[in-house]
Design a protein around this motif. Sequence first.
Motif, PDB file in Angstrom:
ATOM      1  N   SER A 113      71.814  41.487   2.266  1.00 12.45           N
ATOM      2  CA  SER A 113      72.551  42.587   2.903  1.00 12.45           C
ATOM      3  C   SER A 113      72.255  42.712   4.390  1.00 12.45           C
ATOM      4  O   SER A 113      72.750  43.644   5.033  1.00 12.45           O
ATOM      5  N   GLU A 114      71.484  41.776   4.954  1.00 10.02           N
ATOM      6  CA  GLU A 114      71.003  41.922   6.330  1.00 10.02           C
ATOM      7  C   GLU A 114      72.132  42.173   7.329  1.00 10.02           C
ATOM      8  O   GLU A 114      72.026  43.029   8.210  1.00 10.02           O
ATOM      9  N   VAL A 115      73.236  41.438   7.200  1.00  9.34           N
ATOM     10  CA  VAL A 115      74.322  41.545   8.173  1.00  9.34           C
ATOM     11  C   VAL A 115      75.029  42.895   8.092  1.00  9.34           C
ATOM     12  O   VAL A 115      75.718  43.311   9.024  1.00  9.34           O
ATOM     13  N   ALA A 116      74.855  43.609   6.962  1.00  6.90           N
ATOM     14  CA  ALA A 116      75.537  44.888   6.777  1.00  6.90           C
ATOM     15  C   ALA A 116      74.675  46.082   7.167  1.00  6.90           C
ATOM     16  O   ALA A 116      75.110  47.226   7.017  1.00  6.90           O
ATOM     17  N   ARG A 117      73.473  45.834   7.678  1.00  2.84           N
ATOM     18  CA  ARG A 117      72.539  46.941   7.899  1.00  2.84           C
ATOM     19  C   ARG A 117      72.799  47.708   9.194  1.00  2.84           C
ATOM     20  O   ARG A 117      72.348  48.839   9.341  1.00  2.84           O
ATOM     21  N   ASP A 118      73.471  47.105  10.147  1.00  6.36           N
ATOM     22  CA  ASP A 118      73.715  47.769  11.434  1.00  6.36           C
ATOM     23  C   ASP A 118      75.208  47.812  11.729  1.00  6.36           C
ATOM     24  O   ASP A 118      75.710  47.062  12.574  1.00  6.36           O
ATOM     25  N   PRO A 119      75.950  48.675  11.026  1.00  2.00           N
ATOM     26  CA  PRO A 119      77.399  48.728  11.231  1.00  2.00           C
ATOM     27  C   PRO A 119      77.746  49.172  12.639  1.00  2.00           C
ATOM     28  O   PRO A 119      77.064  50.021  13.235  1.00  2.00           O
ATOM     29  N   SER A 120      78.820  48.606  13.153  1.00  2.00           N
ATOM     30  CA  SER A 120      79.241  48.922  14.521  1.00  2.00           C
ATOM     31  C   SER A 120      80.721  48.609  14.664  1.00  2.00           C
ATOM     32  O   SER A 120      81.164  47.512  14.317  1.00  2.00           O
ATOM     33  N   ILE A 121      81.489  49.583  15.134  1.00  2.44           N
ATOM     34  CA  ILE A 121      82.909  49.346  15.385  1.00  2.44           C
ATOM     35  C   ILE A 121      83.084  48.208  16.386  1.00  2.44           C
ATOM     36  O   ILE A 121      83.937  47.331  16.213  1.00  2.44           O
ATOM     37  N   GLU A 122      82.270  48.209  17.426  1.00  2.00           N
ATOM     38  CA  GLU A 122      82.387  47.166  18.454  1.00  2.00           C
ATOM     39  C   GLU A 122      82.089  45.792  17.871  1.00  2.00           C
ATOM     40  O   GLU A 122      82.802  44.818  18.148  1.00  2.00           O
ATOM     41  N   ALA A 123      81.022  45.700  17.070  1.00  2.00           N
ATOM     42  CA  ALA A 123      80.681  44.413  16.459  1.00  2.00           C
ATOM     43  C   ALA A 123      81.772  43.971  15.501  1.00  2.00           C
ATOM     44  O   ALA A 123      82.113  42.776  15.426  1.00  2.00           O
ATOM     45  N   ALA A 124      82.352  44.914  14.762  1.00  2.00           N
ATOM     46  CA  ALA A 124      83.438  44.577  13.834  1.00  2.00           C
ATOM     47  C   ALA A 124      84.668  44.107  14.599  1.00  2.00           C
ATOM     48  O   ALA A 124      85.343  43.152  14.188  1.00  2.00           O
ATOM     49  N   ARG A 125      84.968  44.772  15.713  1.00  2.00           N
ATOM     50  CA  ARG A 125      86.125  44.381  16.526  1.00  2.00           C
ATOM     51  C   ARG A 125      85.951  42.948  17.046  1.00  2.00           C
ATOM     52  O   ARG A 125      86.874  42.134  17.010  1.00  2.00           O
TER      53      ARG A 125
END
Length: 521
Positions: free
Chosen positions: A343-355
Amino acid sequence: MARRSLGRWLALLLLGGIGLAPSAPRAQTLTAVLEAEVVTLDPHFTTAYISRTFGYMVFDTLFGMDRSGTPRPQMVESWTTSPDGLTWRFTLREGLLWHDGTPVTAADCVASLRRWAPRSALGARLLAATASIEANDARSFTLTLKESYGLVLETLGTAASPGPFMLPERLARTPGTERITEIIGSGPFMYRREDHRPGDRMLLRRNPRYNSRPEPNDLFAGGKPVRIEALELRVVPDGLTAANAIQAGEVDYMQYAPFDLLPRLERDRRVRVLGFTGLDTFTGHYRTNAATGPFSDPAIRRVLLRLVDQAEVMAAFGLSSQYQRTCPAIFVCGGPYETAVGSEVARDPSIEAARAALRATSYNGEPVIVMVANDLEAARISSEVLANRMRQAGFNVDMQVMDWASLLARRTRRDGWHVFGVHAIGIDLQSPITNPFVAFTCSGIPASGYHCNERLTALFDAFTKAPDQAARMRLIEEMQRLIYSEVITLPWGQFAQPALHRANLRNLVPSAIPVFWNVEK
Protein backbone atom coordinates in the motif's frame (compact mmCIF):
# COMPACT_ATOMS: atom_id res chain seq x y z
CA MET A 1 -66.69 -0.43 29.63
CA ALA A 2 -66.77 0.26 25.92
CA ARG A 3 -64.39 3.20 26.37
CA ARG A 4 -61.96 1.12 28.49
CA SER A 5 -62.07 -1.68 25.91
CA LEU A 6 -61.26 0.77 23.11
CA GLY A 7 -58.36 2.17 25.13
CA ARG A 8 -57.01 -1.32 25.79
CA TRP A 9 -57.25 -2.16 22.06
CA LEU A 10 -55.31 0.97 21.14
CA ALA A 11 -52.64 0.13 23.71
CA LEU A 12 -52.28 -3.37 22.32
CA LEU A 13 -52.00 -2.00 18.81
CA LEU A 14 -49.20 0.40 19.81
CA LEU A 15 -47.34 -2.42 21.57
CA GLY A 16 -47.64 -4.68 18.55
CA GLY A 17 -50.02 -7.22 20.08
CA ILE A 18 -52.52 -7.25 17.20
CA GLY A 19 -52.14 -9.70 14.35
CA LEU A 20 -49.70 -12.23 15.84
CA ALA A 21 -50.32 -15.37 17.80
CA PRO A 22 -50.41 -14.81 21.58
CA SER A 23 -46.94 -13.61 22.54
CA ALA A 24 -44.75 -13.94 25.58
CA PRO A 25 -45.21 -11.37 28.35
CA ARG A 26 -43.96 -8.01 27.16
CA ALA A 27 -41.47 -7.78 30.04
CA GLN A 28 -39.69 -10.88 28.70
CA THR A 29 -39.94 -9.94 25.01
CA LEU A 30 -37.04 -8.04 23.47
CA THR A 31 -38.08 -5.86 20.52
CA ALA A 32 -35.46 -5.16 17.85
CA VAL A 33 -35.26 -3.19 14.62
CA LEU A 34 -32.67 -4.75 12.33
CA GLU A 35 -31.03 -3.47 9.15
CA ALA A 36 -33.87 -4.78 6.98
CA GLU A 37 -36.82 -7.11 6.99
CA VAL A 38 -36.07 -10.83 7.03
CA VAL A 39 -37.45 -11.87 3.65
CA THR A 40 -35.44 -15.00 2.85
CA LEU A 41 -35.70 -17.52 5.70
CA ASP A 42 -33.67 -20.25 4.00
CA PRO A 43 -30.19 -19.81 5.57
CA HIS A 44 -28.35 -21.30 2.56
CA PHE A 45 -30.25 -19.55 -0.23
CA THR A 46 -28.78 -16.04 -0.11
CA THR A 47 -25.70 -14.11 1.01
CA ALA A 48 -27.92 -11.32 2.43
CA TYR A 49 -26.64 -10.27 5.85
CA ILE A 50 -30.14 -10.17 7.34
CA SER A 51 -30.72 -13.83 6.43
CA ARG A 52 -27.43 -14.74 8.14
CA THR A 53 -28.63 -12.92 11.29
CA PHE A 54 -31.89 -14.91 11.17
CA GLY A 55 -29.84 -18.07 10.63
CA TYR A 56 -27.89 -17.61 13.85
CA MET A 57 -31.10 -17.21 15.82
CA VAL A 58 -32.96 -20.26 14.50
CA PHE A 59 -30.26 -22.70 13.36
CA ASP A 60 -26.95 -23.94 14.74
CA THR A 61 -23.51 -24.76 13.33
CA LEU A 62 -20.98 -27.54 13.81
CA PHE A 63 -18.33 -25.03 14.85
CA GLY A 64 -18.63 -21.39 15.86
CA MET A 65 -16.17 -18.55 15.38
CA ASP A 66 -15.02 -16.84 18.57
CA ARG A 67 -14.11 -13.16 18.84
CA SER A 68 -10.51 -13.84 17.77
CA GLY A 69 -11.69 -15.52 14.56
CA THR A 70 -10.84 -19.02 15.84
CA PRO A 71 -13.31 -21.86 15.14
CA ARG A 72 -14.57 -23.59 18.29
CA PRO A 73 -16.76 -26.72 18.57
CA GLN A 74 -20.47 -25.95 18.74
CA MET A 75 -22.70 -28.90 17.77
CA VAL A 76 -19.56 -31.04 17.57
CA GLU A 77 -18.34 -32.75 20.74
CA SER A 78 -14.99 -34.07 19.45
CA TRP A 79 -13.04 -34.81 16.28
CA THR A 80 -9.96 -36.70 15.15
CA THR A 81 -7.64 -36.25 12.19
CA SER A 82 -5.48 -38.83 10.42
CA PRO A 83 -1.69 -38.22 10.37
CA ASP A 84 -1.82 -37.22 6.69
CA GLY A 85 -4.62 -34.71 7.37
CA LEU A 86 -6.95 -36.30 4.80
CA THR A 87 -9.45 -38.08 7.07
CA TRP A 88 -11.54 -36.21 9.62
CA ARG A 89 -14.04 -37.91 11.95
CA PHE A 90 -16.54 -35.71 13.82
CA THR A 91 -18.80 -36.74 16.72
CA LEU A 92 -21.86 -34.68 17.65
CA ARG A 93 -22.82 -33.77 21.20
CA GLU A 94 -25.50 -35.85 22.86
CA GLY A 95 -28.99 -34.45 23.33
CA LEU A 96 -29.18 -32.19 20.25
CA LEU A 97 -32.81 -31.82 19.12
CA TRP A 98 -34.61 -30.15 16.24
CA HIS A 99 -37.39 -27.73 17.10
CA ASP A 100 -39.95 -30.46 16.41
CA GLY A 101 -38.35 -32.64 19.11
CA THR A 102 -36.63 -35.16 16.83
CA PRO A 103 -32.92 -35.92 17.40
CA VAL A 104 -30.21 -34.26 15.34
CA THR A 105 -28.25 -36.96 13.49
CA ALA A 106 -24.99 -37.15 11.57
CA ALA A 107 -27.02 -37.80 8.40
CA ASP A 108 -28.73 -34.43 8.90
CA CYS A 109 -25.36 -32.70 9.13
CA VAL A 110 -23.93 -34.49 6.08
CA ALA A 111 -26.95 -33.49 3.97
CA SER A 112 -26.72 -29.91 5.25
CA LEU A 113 -23.04 -29.60 4.37
CA ARG A 114 -23.68 -30.99 0.88
CA ARG A 115 -26.43 -28.41 0.33
CA TRP A 116 -24.52 -25.45 1.80
CA ALA A 117 -21.03 -25.99 0.38
CA PRO A 118 -21.70 -25.19 -3.32
CA ARG A 119 -23.27 -21.87 -2.32
CA SER A 120 -20.35 -20.70 -0.15
CA ALA A 121 -16.92 -19.51 -1.31
CA LEU A 122 -15.16 -21.44 1.45
CA GLY A 123 -17.57 -24.36 1.26
CA ALA A 124 -17.00 -24.75 -2.46
CA ARG A 125 -13.23 -24.90 -1.87
CA LEU A 126 -13.69 -27.63 0.74
CA LEU A 127 -16.08 -29.51 -1.53
CA ALA A 128 -13.56 -29.44 -4.38
CA ALA A 129 -10.97 -31.05 -2.09
CA THR A 130 -13.40 -33.68 -0.74
CA ALA A 131 -13.46 -37.31 -1.83
CA SER A 132 -16.45 -38.26 0.36
CA ILE A 133 -18.49 -37.23 3.36
CA GLU A 134 -20.58 -39.95 4.97
CA ALA A 135 -22.42 -40.65 8.22
CA ASN A 136 -20.91 -43.49 10.28
CA ASP A 137 -23.72 -43.79 12.80
CA ALA A 138 -26.32 -41.57 14.46
CA ARG A 139 -23.75 -39.22 16.02
CA SER A 140 -20.62 -39.34 13.87
CA PHE A 141 -19.57 -38.69 10.28
CA THR A 142 -16.33 -38.83 8.31
CA LEU A 143 -14.94 -36.28 5.89
CA THR A 144 -12.33 -37.75 3.54
CA LEU A 145 -10.22 -35.38 1.48
CA LYS A 146 -8.61 -36.24 -1.85
CA GLU A 147 -6.00 -33.50 -1.48
CA SER A 148 -4.54 -31.26 1.19
CA TYR A 149 -6.89 -28.58 2.53
CA GLY A 150 -5.65 -26.53 5.46
CA LEU A 151 -8.89 -24.75 6.39
CA VAL A 152 -11.25 -27.58 7.36
CA LEU A 153 -12.25 -26.21 10.77
CA GLU A 154 -12.18 -22.61 9.53
CA THR A 155 -14.63 -23.61 6.80
CA LEU A 156 -17.00 -25.52 9.07
CA GLY A 157 -16.92 -22.61 11.53
CA THR A 158 -16.98 -19.70 9.09
CA ALA A 159 -19.23 -16.76 9.89
CA ALA A 160 -19.16 -15.59 6.25
CA SER A 161 -22.51 -15.48 4.52
CA PRO A 162 -24.21 -17.82 3.75
CA GLY A 163 -23.37 -19.65 6.96
CA PRO A 164 -22.96 -23.42 7.37
CA PHE A 165 -26.22 -23.86 9.26
CA MET A 166 -27.55 -27.36 9.95
CA LEU A 167 -30.99 -28.50 8.74
CA PRO A 168 -32.96 -31.73 9.16
CA GLU A 169 -32.02 -34.13 6.35
CA ARG A 170 -35.50 -34.03 4.79
CA LEU A 171 -35.16 -30.25 4.36
CA ALA A 172 -31.47 -30.33 3.44
CA ARG A 173 -32.33 -32.53 0.47
CA THR A 174 -34.06 -29.51 -1.09
CA PRO A 175 -31.88 -28.34 -4.01
CA GLY A 176 -29.86 -25.25 -3.13
CA THR A 177 -31.53 -23.42 -6.02
CA GLU A 178 -34.90 -23.83 -4.31
CA ARG A 179 -35.95 -22.36 -0.96
CA ILE A 180 -36.93 -24.65 1.88
CA THR A 181 -40.61 -24.28 2.74
CA GLU A 182 -40.43 -25.34 6.40
CA ILE A 183 -38.23 -23.53 8.90
CA ILE A 184 -36.97 -25.99 11.50
CA GLY A 185 -33.58 -25.63 13.13
CA SER A 186 -31.94 -26.62 16.38
CA GLY A 187 -30.89 -23.11 17.41
CA PRO A 188 -31.77 -21.03 20.47
CA PHE A 189 -34.95 -19.47 18.99
CA MET A 190 -37.89 -21.04 17.15
CA TYR A 191 -39.76 -19.69 14.13
CA ARG A 192 -43.50 -20.27 13.64
CA ARG A 193 -45.36 -19.11 10.56
CA GLU A 194 -48.32 -17.88 12.64
CA ASP A 195 -45.92 -15.54 14.49
CA HIS A 196 -44.79 -13.84 11.29
CA ARG A 197 -46.55 -10.90 9.67
CA PRO A 198 -44.48 -10.01 6.55
CA GLY A 199 -43.90 -6.30 6.12
CA ASP A 200 -44.56 -5.67 9.82
CA ARG A 201 -42.98 -8.03 12.36
CA MET A 202 -41.79 -11.50 13.29
CA LEU A 203 -41.80 -13.15 16.71
CA LEU A 204 -39.10 -15.74 17.50
CA ARG A 205 -39.74 -17.72 20.67
CA ARG A 206 -37.16 -19.16 23.06
CA ASN A 207 -36.38 -22.79 22.26
CA PRO A 208 -37.00 -24.70 25.53
CA ARG A 209 -35.16 -27.74 24.11
CA TYR A 210 -31.99 -25.86 23.21
CA ASN A 211 -28.89 -27.72 24.38
CA SER A 212 -26.50 -24.87 25.13
CA ARG A 213 -22.80 -25.57 25.57
CA PRO A 214 -21.55 -25.29 29.18
CA GLU A 215 -18.65 -22.89 28.60
CA PRO A 216 -19.10 -19.09 28.62
CA ASN A 217 -20.25 -17.45 25.42
CA ASP A 218 -17.63 -16.05 23.03
CA LEU A 219 -19.52 -14.50 20.10
CA PHE A 220 -20.72 -17.44 17.92
CA ALA A 221 -18.88 -19.97 20.10
CA GLY A 222 -19.52 -21.30 23.57
CA GLY A 223 -22.80 -21.27 25.44
CA LYS A 224 -25.85 -19.55 24.00
CA PRO A 225 -28.30 -19.39 26.90
CA VAL A 226 -31.53 -17.57 26.08
CA ARG A 227 -32.69 -15.40 29.00
CA ILE A 228 -35.70 -13.78 27.32
CA GLU A 229 -38.95 -15.48 26.33
CA ALA A 230 -39.22 -14.05 22.83
CA LEU A 231 -37.50 -11.84 20.28
CA GLU A 232 -39.75 -9.56 18.24
CA LEU A 233 -38.26 -8.23 14.98
CA ARG A 234 -40.10 -5.13 13.81
CA VAL A 235 -39.93 -3.66 10.32
CA VAL A 236 -39.24 0.09 10.66
CA PRO A 237 -37.56 1.36 7.45
CA ASP A 238 -36.99 4.91 8.70
CA GLY A 239 -33.97 5.34 10.98
CA LEU A 240 -35.30 8.45 12.72
CA THR A 241 -38.56 6.70 13.57
CA ALA A 242 -36.70 3.69 15.00
CA ALA A 243 -34.34 5.88 17.05
CA ASN A 244 -37.29 7.83 18.47
CA ALA A 245 -39.00 4.53 19.34
CA ILE A 246 -35.96 3.41 21.35
CA GLN A 247 -35.83 6.70 23.20
CA ALA A 248 -39.54 6.35 24.00
CA GLY A 249 -39.07 2.78 25.26
CA GLU A 250 -41.15 1.17 22.49
CA VAL A 251 -38.13 -0.65 21.01
CA ASP A 252 -35.18 -2.21 22.87
CA TYR A 253 -32.51 -2.53 20.14
CA MET A 254 -31.65 -0.92 16.80
CA GLN A 255 -28.96 -2.45 14.64
CA TYR A 256 -27.84 0.68 12.78
CA ALA A 257 -28.00 4.01 14.59
CA PRO A 258 -28.16 6.89 12.06
CA PHE A 259 -24.80 8.68 11.83
CA ASP A 260 -26.31 12.16 12.10
CA LEU A 261 -28.20 11.31 15.29
CA LEU A 262 -25.24 9.88 17.20
CA PRO A 263 -24.33 13.09 19.11
CA ARG A 264 -27.90 13.39 20.40
CA LEU A 265 -28.20 9.70 21.22
CA GLU A 266 -24.90 9.62 23.11
CA ARG A 267 -26.29 12.26 25.52
CA ASP A 268 -29.48 10.31 26.27
CA ARG A 269 -29.14 8.34 29.52
CA ARG A 270 -32.02 6.06 28.55
CA VAL A 271 -30.05 4.47 25.73
CA ARG A 272 -26.57 3.17 24.99
CA VAL A 273 -24.63 3.57 21.74
CA LEU A 274 -22.69 0.38 21.01
CA GLY A 275 -19.58 0.87 18.89
CA PHE A 276 -17.55 -1.93 17.31
CA THR A 277 -13.95 -2.76 16.45
CA GLY A 278 -11.98 -5.26 14.37
CA LEU A 279 -14.01 -7.80 12.44
CA ASP A 280 -17.26 -6.14 13.57
CA THR A 281 -16.45 -2.97 11.64
CA PHE A 282 -17.10 -2.22 7.98
CA THR A 283 -14.42 -1.53 5.41
CA GLY A 284 -15.25 0.57 2.37
CA HIS A 285 -13.77 -0.14 -1.06
CA TYR A 286 -13.84 1.40 -4.49
CA ARG A 287 -14.68 -1.36 -6.98
CA THR A 288 -13.22 -0.86 -10.46
CA ASN A 289 -14.25 -2.30 -13.82
CA ALA A 290 -11.39 -3.71 -15.89
CA ALA A 291 -13.56 -4.63 -18.88
CA THR A 292 -14.21 -1.34 -20.61
CA GLY A 293 -13.19 2.26 -21.25
CA PRO A 294 -10.19 3.98 -19.73
CA PHE A 295 -10.21 1.78 -16.61
CA SER A 296 -9.35 -1.27 -18.70
CA ASP A 297 -5.84 0.22 -18.62
CA PRO A 298 -4.17 -0.62 -15.27
CA ALA A 299 -2.00 2.48 -15.52
CA ILE A 300 -5.09 4.69 -15.49
CA ARG A 301 -6.59 2.75 -12.58
CA ARG A 302 -3.32 3.25 -10.67
CA VAL A 303 -3.95 7.00 -10.65
CA LEU A 304 -6.54 6.26 -7.93
CA LEU A 305 -3.68 5.12 -5.66
CA ARG A 306 -2.48 8.72 -5.53
CA LEU A 307 -5.99 10.13 -5.45
CA VAL A 308 -8.03 8.33 -2.79
CA ASP A 309 -7.74 10.04 0.58
CA GLN A 310 -9.24 7.82 3.29
CA ALA A 311 -9.11 10.60 5.86
CA GLU A 312 -11.20 12.86 3.62
CA VAL A 313 -13.80 10.14 3.04
CA MET A 314 -14.07 9.45 6.77
CA ALA A 315 -14.34 13.19 7.51
CA ALA A 316 -17.24 13.41 5.05
CA PHE A 317 -19.16 10.89 7.17
CA GLY A 318 -19.04 13.23 10.15
CA LEU A 319 -18.13 10.36 12.46
CA SER A 320 -16.06 10.95 15.58
CA SER A 321 -12.66 9.26 15.72
CA GLN A 322 -13.94 6.45 17.94
CA TYR A 323 -16.08 5.14 15.09
CA GLN A 324 -13.65 5.37 12.16
CA ARG A 325 -10.06 4.90 11.08
CA THR A 326 -7.91 4.80 7.96
CA CYS A 327 -6.80 1.29 7.02
CA PRO A 328 -4.61 0.06 4.14
CA ALA A 329 -5.29 -3.66 4.71
CA ILE A 330 -7.29 -5.37 1.97
CA PHE A 331 -8.25 -8.04 4.51
CA VAL A 332 -9.20 -5.53 7.25
CA CYS A 333 -7.41 -3.97 10.16
CA GLY A 334 -7.96 -5.85 13.39
CA GLY A 335 -8.28 -9.19 11.59
CA PRO A 336 -5.87 -12.13 11.45
CA TYR A 337 -4.48 -11.06 8.05
CA GLU A 338 -3.87 -7.35 8.61
CA THR A 339 -0.87 -5.97 6.73
CA ALA A 340 0.14 -2.72 5.02
CA VAL A 341 2.38 -4.45 2.47
CA GLY A 342 1.86 -3.14 -1.06
CA SER A 343 0.00 0.00 0.00
CA GLU A 344 3.06 2.29 0.06
CA VAL A 345 2.10 4.27 -3.06
CA ALA A 346 -1.36 4.98 -1.61
CA ARG A 347 -0.16 6.40 1.71
CA ASP A 348 0.34 10.02 0.62
CA PRO A 349 -2.65 11.01 -1.52
CA SER A 350 -2.31 14.23 -3.46
CA ILE A 351 -4.45 15.85 -6.14
CA GLU A 352 -1.30 17.27 -7.73
CA ALA A 353 0.45 13.89 -7.75
CA ALA A 354 -2.67 12.26 -9.20
CA ARG A 355 -2.92 14.94 -11.89
CA ALA A 356 0.72 14.35 -12.89
CA ALA A 357 0.25 10.58 -12.87
CA LEU A 358 -2.83 10.89 -15.09
CA ARG A 359 -0.96 13.04 -17.62
CA ALA A 360 1.66 10.28 -17.89
CA THR A 361 -0.96 7.73 -19.03
CA SER A 362 -2.81 7.28 -22.30
CA TYR A 363 -5.96 8.90 -20.88
CA ASN A 364 -7.55 11.19 -23.46
CA GLY A 365 -10.54 12.68 -21.66
CA GLU A 366 -12.90 9.73 -22.08
CA PRO A 367 -15.90 9.79 -19.70
CA VAL A 368 -15.45 7.81 -16.50
CA ILE A 369 -18.76 6.69 -15.02
CA VAL A 370 -18.91 6.83 -11.21
CA MET A 371 -22.01 5.04 -9.91
CA VAL A 372 -23.59 6.51 -6.78
CA ALA A 373 -26.11 4.57 -4.67
CA ASN A 374 -28.44 7.21 -3.24
CA ASP A 375 -30.16 4.90 -0.73
CA LEU A 376 -27.02 3.71 1.14
CA GLU A 377 -25.41 6.52 3.14
CA ALA A 378 -21.84 5.20 3.22
CA ALA A 379 -21.85 4.15 -0.45
CA ARG A 380 -23.27 7.52 -1.51
CA ILE A 381 -20.82 9.65 0.47
CA SER A 382 -17.76 7.64 -0.57
CA SER A 383 -18.69 7.78 -4.27
CA GLU A 384 -19.40 11.51 -4.17
CA VAL A 385 -16.02 12.21 -2.55
CA LEU A 386 -14.24 10.13 -5.18
CA ALA A 387 -16.07 11.79 -8.07
CA ASN A 388 -15.09 15.24 -6.78
CA ARG A 389 -11.42 14.33 -6.38
CA MET A 390 -11.32 12.65 -9.80
CA ARG A 391 -12.60 15.84 -11.42
CA GLN A 392 -9.89 17.86 -9.66
CA ALA A 393 -7.26 15.43 -10.96
CA GLY A 394 -8.41 15.83 -14.56
CA PHE A 395 -10.82 12.97 -15.14
CA ASN A 396 -13.95 13.60 -17.21
CA VAL A 397 -16.38 12.31 -14.57
CA ASP A 398 -19.93 11.21 -15.38
CA MET A 399 -21.55 10.73 -11.95
CA GLN A 400 -24.70 8.61 -12.32
CA VAL A 401 -27.04 8.39 -9.33
CA MET A 402 -29.32 5.38 -8.80
CA ASP A 403 -30.63 3.14 -6.04
CA TRP A 404 -28.57 0.19 -4.83
CA ALA A 405 -30.67 -2.42 -6.65
CA SER A 406 -30.17 -0.58 -9.94
CA LEU A 407 -26.44 -0.28 -9.25
CA LEU A 408 -26.17 -4.04 -8.73
CA ALA A 409 -28.03 -4.64 -11.97
CA ARG A 410 -25.75 -2.22 -13.84
CA ARG A 411 -22.70 -3.90 -12.34
CA THR A 412 -23.54 -7.14 -14.16
CA ARG A 413 -22.73 -5.39 -17.46
CA ARG A 414 -19.23 -5.23 -18.86
CA ASP A 415 -19.82 -1.63 -19.93
CA GLY A 416 -21.79 1.33 -18.59
CA TRP A 417 -19.76 1.79 -15.41
CA HIS A 418 -16.17 2.20 -14.23
CA VAL A 419 -16.10 2.61 -10.44
CA PHE A 420 -18.34 2.84 -7.36
CA GLY A 421 -18.07 2.89 -3.58
CA VAL A 422 -19.31 -0.01 -1.47
CA HIS A 423 -18.67 -1.47 1.98
CA ALA A 424 -18.84 -4.85 3.72
CA ILE A 425 -18.34 -6.26 7.19
CA GLY A 426 -14.92 -7.44 8.36
CA ILE A 427 -16.18 -10.95 9.12
CA ASP A 428 -16.63 -11.47 5.38
CA LEU A 429 -13.60 -9.46 4.25
CA GLN A 430 -11.00 -11.01 6.57
CA SER A 431 -10.19 -13.99 4.30
CA PRO A 432 -9.21 -13.87 0.61
CA ILE A 433 -11.56 -16.79 -0.03
CA THR A 434 -14.63 -15.01 1.38
CA ASN A 435 -13.71 -11.41 0.49
CA PRO A 436 -16.15 -10.59 -2.34
CA PHE A 437 -14.01 -7.69 -3.58
CA VAL A 438 -11.18 -10.00 -4.70
CA ALA A 439 -12.30 -13.64 -4.42
CA PHE A 440 -13.94 -13.83 -7.85
CA THR A 441 -11.00 -12.69 -9.97
CA CYS A 442 -10.81 -14.60 -13.28
CA SER A 443 -14.28 -16.06 -12.61
CA GLY A 444 -16.23 -13.92 -15.08
CA ILE A 445 -18.70 -13.25 -12.26
CA PRO A 446 -19.83 -9.59 -12.36
CA ALA A 447 -18.77 -9.08 -8.73
CA SER A 448 -15.17 -9.41 -9.93
CA GLY A 449 -15.31 -6.22 -11.98
CA TYR A 450 -14.06 -8.53 -14.76
CA HIS A 451 -10.54 -8.50 -13.37
CA CYS A 452 -8.30 -11.50 -14.00
CA ASN A 453 -4.87 -12.10 -12.54
CA GLU A 454 -3.83 -15.75 -12.85
CA ARG A 455 -1.10 -15.32 -10.27
CA LEU A 456 -3.70 -14.16 -7.76
CA THR A 457 -5.91 -17.21 -8.33
CA ALA A 458 -2.88 -19.45 -7.82
CA LEU A 459 -2.20 -17.70 -4.52
CA PHE A 460 -5.80 -18.35 -3.44
CA ASP A 461 -5.33 -22.07 -4.11
CA ALA A 462 -2.07 -22.09 -2.19
CA PHE A 463 -3.75 -20.30 0.72
CA THR A 464 -6.29 -23.11 1.22
CA LYS A 465 -3.46 -25.68 1.34
CA ALA A 466 -1.07 -23.72 3.55
CA PRO A 467 -0.18 -25.69 6.70
CA ASP A 468 -0.20 -22.84 9.22
CA GLN A 469 -0.87 -19.16 9.90
CA ALA A 470 2.69 -18.07 9.11
CA ALA A 471 2.54 -19.64 5.65
CA ARG A 472 -0.86 -18.09 5.00
CA MET A 473 0.43 -14.67 6.05
CA ARG A 474 3.25 -14.83 3.51
CA LEU A 475 0.69 -15.55 0.80
CA ILE A 476 -1.54 -12.71 2.02
CA GLU A 477 1.30 -10.23 1.59
CA GLU A 478 1.93 -11.35 -1.97
CA MET A 479 -1.79 -11.17 -2.73
CA GLN A 480 -2.05 -7.65 -1.37
CA ARG A 481 0.87 -6.44 -3.51
CA LEU A 482 -0.90 -7.74 -6.62
CA ILE A 483 -4.29 -6.30 -5.64
CA TYR A 484 -2.82 -2.85 -5.11
CA SER A 485 -0.71 -3.05 -8.26
CA GLU A 486 -3.72 -3.94 -10.41
CA VAL A 487 -6.14 -1.73 -8.41
CA ILE A 488 -8.63 -4.58 -8.37
CA THR A 489 -10.16 -2.83 -5.38
CA LEU A 490 -9.02 0.07 -3.24
CA PRO A 491 -9.94 0.68 0.43
CA TRP A 492 -11.49 4.03 1.35
CA GLY A 493 -11.66 3.55 5.14
CA GLN A 494 -12.85 1.41 8.01
CA PHE A 495 -15.76 2.42 10.21
CA ALA A 496 -18.21 1.20 12.78
CA GLN A 497 -21.95 1.34 12.21
CA PRO A 498 -22.96 1.67 15.89
CA ALA A 499 -25.95 -0.13 17.32
CA LEU A 500 -28.39 1.41 19.81
CA HIS A 501 -30.12 -0.23 22.75
CA ARG A 502 -32.07 0.61 25.86
CA ALA A 503 -29.95 1.11 28.98
CA ASN A 504 -31.83 -1.63 30.85
CA LEU A 505 -30.48 -4.43 28.62
CA ARG A 506 -27.76 -6.46 30.35
CA ASN A 507 -25.13 -8.84 28.98
CA LEU A 508 -25.84 -8.00 25.35
CA VAL A 509 -23.27 -9.73 23.14
CA PRO A 510 -21.36 -6.94 21.31
CA SER A 511 -21.56 -8.03 17.69
CA ALA A 512 -22.25 -6.26 14.41
CA ILE A 513 -24.18 -9.40 13.47
CA PRO A 514 -26.90 -9.05 16.11
CA VAL A 515 -27.34 -12.06 18.40
CA PHE A 516 -29.75 -12.21 21.31
CA TRP A 517 -28.61 -15.13 23.40
CA ASN A 518 -27.17 -14.20 26.82
CA VAL A 519 -28.99 -10.83 26.94
CA GLU A 520 -31.31 -10.00 29.83
CA LYS A 521 -34.00 -7.36 30.02
